[in-house]
Write a protein that holds these residues in place. Structure first.
Motif, PDB file in Angstrom:
ATOM      1  N   THR A   2       0.825  -1.189   0.000  1.00 60.42           N
ATOM      2  CA  THR A   2       0.000   0.000   0.000  1.00 60.42           C
ATOM      3  C   THR A   2       0.866   1.249   0.000  1.00 60.42           C
ATOM      4  OG1 THR A   2      -1.697  -1.187   1.211  1.00 60.42           O
ATOM      5  CG2 THR A   2      -1.783   1.191   1.320  1.00 60.42           C
ATOM      6  N   GLY A   3       0.401   2.290  -0.700  1.00 59.22           N
ATOM      7  CA  GLY A   3       1.148   3.537  -0.773  1.00 59.22           C
ATOM      8  C   GLY A   3       0.935   4.435   0.430  1.00 59.22           C
ATOM      9  N   PHE A   4       1.385   5.642   0.292  1.00 59.89           N
ATOM     10  CA  PHE A   4       1.272   6.681   1.298  1.00 59.89           C
ATOM     11  C   PHE A   4      -0.202   6.957   1.595  1.00 59.89           C
ATOM     12  CE2 PHE A   4       2.077  11.193   2.513  1.00 59.89           C
ATOM     13  CZ  PHE A   4       3.030  10.948   3.493  1.00 59.89           C
ATOM     14  N   ILE A   5      -0.599   7.019   2.870  1.00 61.71           N
ATOM     15  CA  ILE A   5      -1.998   7.221   3.260  1.00 61.71           C
ATOM     16  C   ILE A   5      -2.176   8.642   3.782  1.00 61.71           C
ATOM     17  CG2 ILE A   5      -3.879   6.412   4.717  1.00 61.71           C
ATOM     18  CD1 ILE A   5      -2.344   3.700   4.873  1.00 61.71           C
ATOM     19  N   LYS A   6      -3.062   9.400   3.135  1.00 62.18           N
ATOM     20  CA  LYS A   6      -3.286  10.804   3.481  1.00 62.18           C
ATOM     21  C   LYS A   6      -4.614  10.944   4.225  1.00 62.18           C
ATOM     22  CE  LYS A   6      -2.749  11.262  -0.753  1.00 62.18           C
ATOM     23  NZ  LYS A   6      -2.833  11.494  -2.129  1.00 62.18           N
ATOM     24  N   ILE A   7      -4.514  11.351   5.505  1.00 63.00           N
ATOM     25  CA  ILE A   7      -5.683  11.426   6.377  1.00 63.00           C
ATOM     26  C   ILE A   7      -5.878  12.852   6.870  1.00 63.00           C
ATOM     27  CG2 ILE A   7      -6.626  10.690   8.609  1.00 63.00           C
ATOM     28  CD1 ILE A   7      -5.301   7.980   8.149  1.00 63.00           C
ATOM     29  N   LEU A   8      -7.135  13.307   6.836  1.00 63.10           N
ATOM     30  CA  LEU A   8      -7.508  14.598   7.381  1.00 63.10           C
ATOM     31  C   LEU A   8      -8.583  14.375   8.436  1.00 63.10           C
ATOM     32  CD1 LEU A   8      -7.319  17.757   7.178  1.00 63.10           C
ATOM     33  CD2 LEU A   8      -9.332  17.599   5.692  1.00 63.10           C
ATOM     34  N   PHE A   9      -8.317  14.815   9.665  1.00 66.30           N
ATOM     35  CA  PHE A   9      -9.316  14.776  10.727  1.00 66.30           C
ATOM     36  C   PHE A   9     -10.040  16.114  10.726  1.00 66.30           C
ATOM     37  CE2 PHE A   9      -6.100  11.761  12.271  1.00 66.30           C
ATOM     38  CZ  PHE A   9      -6.894  10.675  12.616  1.00 66.30           C
ATOM     39  N   VAL A  10     -11.373  16.087  10.837  1.00 70.43           N
ATOM     40  CA  VAL A  10     -12.138  17.337  10.856  1.00 70.43           C
ATOM     41  C   VAL A  10     -13.112  17.381  12.030  1.00 70.43           C
ATOM     42  CG1 VAL A  10     -11.957  17.734   8.372  1.00 70.43           C
ATOM     43  CG2 VAL A  10     -13.916  16.507   9.248  1.00 70.43           C
ATOM     44  N   CYS A  11     -13.296  18.591  12.540  1.00 71.99           N
ATOM     45  CA  CYS A  11     -14.326  18.875  13.541  1.00 71.99           C
ATOM     46  C   CYS A  11     -14.843  20.282  13.257  1.00 71.99           C
ATOM     47  CB  CYS A  11     -13.787  18.730  14.966  1.00 71.99           C
ATOM     48  SG  CYS A  11     -12.545  19.941  15.455  1.00 71.99           S
ATOM     49  N   SER A  12     -15.686  20.794  14.110  1.00 78.42           N
ATOM     50  CA  SER A  12     -16.332  22.070  13.819  1.00 78.42           C
ATOM     51  C   SER A  12     -15.351  23.230  13.685  1.00 78.42           C
ATOM     52  CB  SER A  12     -17.400  22.385  14.865  1.00 78.42           C
ATOM     53  OG  SER A  12     -16.829  22.466  16.151  1.00 78.42           O
ATOM     54  N   ASP A  46     -16.843  23.861   9.937  1.00 72.75           N
ATOM     55  CA  ASP A  46     -17.905  24.847  10.117  1.00 72.75           C
ATOM     56  C   ASP A  46     -17.466  26.141   9.435  1.00 72.75           C
ATOM     57  OD1 ASP A  46     -19.761  26.726  10.943  1.00 72.75           O
ATOM     58  OD2 ASP A  46     -19.807  26.013  13.017  1.00 72.75           O
ATOM     59  N   PHE A  47     -18.188  26.553   8.406  1.00 74.83           N
ATOM     60  CA  PHE A  47     -17.782  27.724   7.634  1.00 74.83           C
ATOM     61  C   PHE A  47     -17.744  29.003   8.476  1.00 74.83           C
ATOM     62  CE2 PHE A  47     -22.359  27.564   7.267  1.00 74.83           C
ATOM     63  CZ  PHE A  47     -22.747  28.891   7.387  1.00 74.83           C
ATOM     64  N   ILE A  90     -11.774  12.108   8.044  1.00 72.27           N
ATOM     65  CA  ILE A  90     -12.349  11.444   9.210  1.00 72.27           C
ATOM     66  C   ILE A  90     -12.945  12.486  10.145  1.00 72.27           C
ATOM     67  CG2 ILE A  90     -11.886   9.912  11.155  1.00 72.27           C
ATOM     68  CD1 ILE A  90      -9.622   8.681   9.470  1.00 72.27           C
ATOM     69  N   CYS A  91     -14.255  12.413  10.307  1.00 71.90           N
ATOM     70  CA  CYS A  91     -15.018  13.391  11.085  1.00 71.90           C
ATOM     71  C   CYS A  91     -15.223  12.902  12.515  1.00 71.90           C
ATOM     72  CB  CYS A  91     -16.375  13.612  10.430  1.00 71.90           C
ATOM     73  SG  CYS A  91     -16.259  14.036   8.678  1.00 71.90           S
ATOM     74  N   MET A  92     -15.534  13.840  13.399  1.00 70.62           N
ATOM     75  CA  MET A  92     -15.790  13.501  14.798  1.00 70.62           C
ATOM     76  C   MET A  92     -17.258  13.193  15.062  1.00 70.62           C
ATOM     77  SD  MET A  92     -12.761  13.604  15.990  1.00 70.62           S
ATOM     78  CE  MET A  92     -11.945  13.368  14.414  1.00 70.62           C
ATOM     79  N   SER A  93     -18.133  13.592  14.133  1.00 72.54           N
ATOM     80  CA  SER A  93     -19.574  13.329  14.313  1.00 72.54           C
ATOM     81  C   SER A  93     -20.264  13.220  12.957  1.00 72.54           C
ATOM     82  CB  SER A  93     -20.227  14.449  15.128  1.00 72.54           C
ATOM     83  OG  SER A  93     -20.316  15.633  14.363  1.00 72.54           O
ATOM     84  N   LYS A  95     -22.878  14.799  12.104  1.00 74.59           N
ATOM     85  CA  LYS A  95     -23.239  16.157  11.662  1.00 74.59           C
ATOM     86  C   LYS A  95     -22.148  16.729  10.774  1.00 74.59           C
ATOM     87  CE  LYS A  95     -24.034  20.800  13.457  1.00 74.59           C
ATOM     88  NZ  LYS A  95     -24.146  21.619  14.679  1.00 74.59           N
ATOM     89  N   TRP A  96     -20.904  16.590  11.187  1.00 81.26           N
ATOM     90  CA  TRP A  96     -19.809  17.148  10.416  1.00 81.26           C
ATOM     91  C   TRP A  96     -19.479  16.285   9.195  1.00 81.26           C
ATOM     92  CZ3 TRP A  96     -20.199  21.791  11.309  1.00 81.26           C
ATOM     93  CH2 TRP A  96     -20.463  22.264  12.579  1.00 81.26           C
ATOM     94  N   ARG A  97     -19.790  15.008   9.267  1.00 90.85           N
ATOM     95  CA  ARG A  97     -19.647  14.146   8.079  1.00 90.85           C
ATOM     96  C   ARG A  97     -20.609  14.631   6.998  1.00 90.85           C
ATOM     97  NH1 ARG A  97     -21.804   9.137   9.542  1.00 90.85           N
ATOM     98  NH2 ARG A  97     -23.696   9.915   8.596  1.00 90.85           N
ATOM     99  N   ARG A  98     -21.841  14.929   7.390  1.00 94.66           N
ATOM    100  CA  ARG A  98     -22.812  15.452   6.416  1.00 94.66           C
ATOM    101  C   ARG A  98     -22.348  16.793   5.850  1.00 94.66           C
ATOM    102  NH1 ARG A  98     -26.131  13.170  10.320  1.00 94.66           N
ATOM    103  NH2 ARG A  98     -26.477  15.158  11.369  1.00 94.66           N
ATOM    104  N   ARG A  99     -21.729  17.609   6.681  1.00 94.13           N
ATOM    105  CA  ARG A  99     -21.223  18.913   6.231  1.00 94.13           C
ATOM    106  C   ARG A  99     -20.136  18.741   5.169  1.00 94.13           C
ATOM    107  NH1 ARG A  99     -21.116  23.329   4.209  1.00 94.13           N
ATOM    108  NH2 ARG A  99     -19.758  24.963   4.973  1.00 94.13           N
TER     109      ARG A  99
END
Length: 186
Positions: A2-12, A46-47, A90-93, A95-99
């Motif tokens: 497997t190659g390089f794995i790029k992960i972004l964690f998001v929250c509000s 969250d914009f 990768i979202c914390m909830s 709600k933010w996954r839907r966002r």
């Protein structure tokens, strides 16, 4: 392999849960000696979130007490143009996954809690591609555990129970690390 794995964690607001998750995850990767196989970042979804803010003091204190480097984090906002920069958002909830889908429109793929462990273990570094368009996979951190649920942000509730948030983030990150193809089976 497997190659390089790029992960972004998001929250509000990107001042508590997502930067905590990123630092906890990085610490776990370092302990397993597999950090070089990953790119890890965090962002606000969250914009209305302010940018350039430091890590929330309760979150920072919790990480420091656990012996985890807090880095030089300042909050930033996730942009729609970033979709192709990540394999996983990768979202914390939920709600933010839907966002995420409000931001990315059709340029992201939802991975259900039932499928997320199988998909990550099988092929973590190949985002979904349709007609040549790269699309990140979007899910929630606790979807990687046996008990998928939202992580509650202590900064939003006013309860300031950062140890509970830390335990949940650690559980989710540990489950994610255990699925990595770079971790040798025991």
């Amino acid at each position: 392999m497997t190659g390089f794995i790029k992960i972004l964690f998001v929250c509000s607001k990107n001042i508590s849960l997502s930067p905590m998750a990123a630092q906890i995850f990085l610490e776990m990767l370092k302990k397993k000696k597999i950090a070089e196989h990953f790119s890890v970042d965090s962002a606000a979804i969250d914009f209305r979130a302010d940018t350039g803010l430091w890590l929330e003091p309760g979150a920072k204190d919790c990480l420091v007490k656990a012996g985890i480097d807090v880095g030089e984090h300042t909050s930033r906002l996730l942009e729609a143009s970033e979709a192709e920069n990540y394999d996983w958002i990768i979202c914390m909830s939920a709600k933010w996954r839907r966002r995420c889908f409000d931001i990315f429109q059709n340029n992201a793929v939802y991975v259900t809690p039932r499928d997320v462990r199988r998909v990550f273990k099988m092929d973590p570094s190949s985002p979904f591609s349709f007609n040549g368009m790269v699309k990140p996979r979007v899910c929630c951190l606790m979807d990687f555990t046996e008990d998928p649920h939202d992580i509650i942000d202590p900064a939003d509730t006013g309860e300031n129970d950062w140890r509970f948030a830390y335990r949940e983030l650690s559980e989710g990150c540990s489950a994610l690390v255990s699925l990595s193809p770079f971790v040798l089976s025991r």
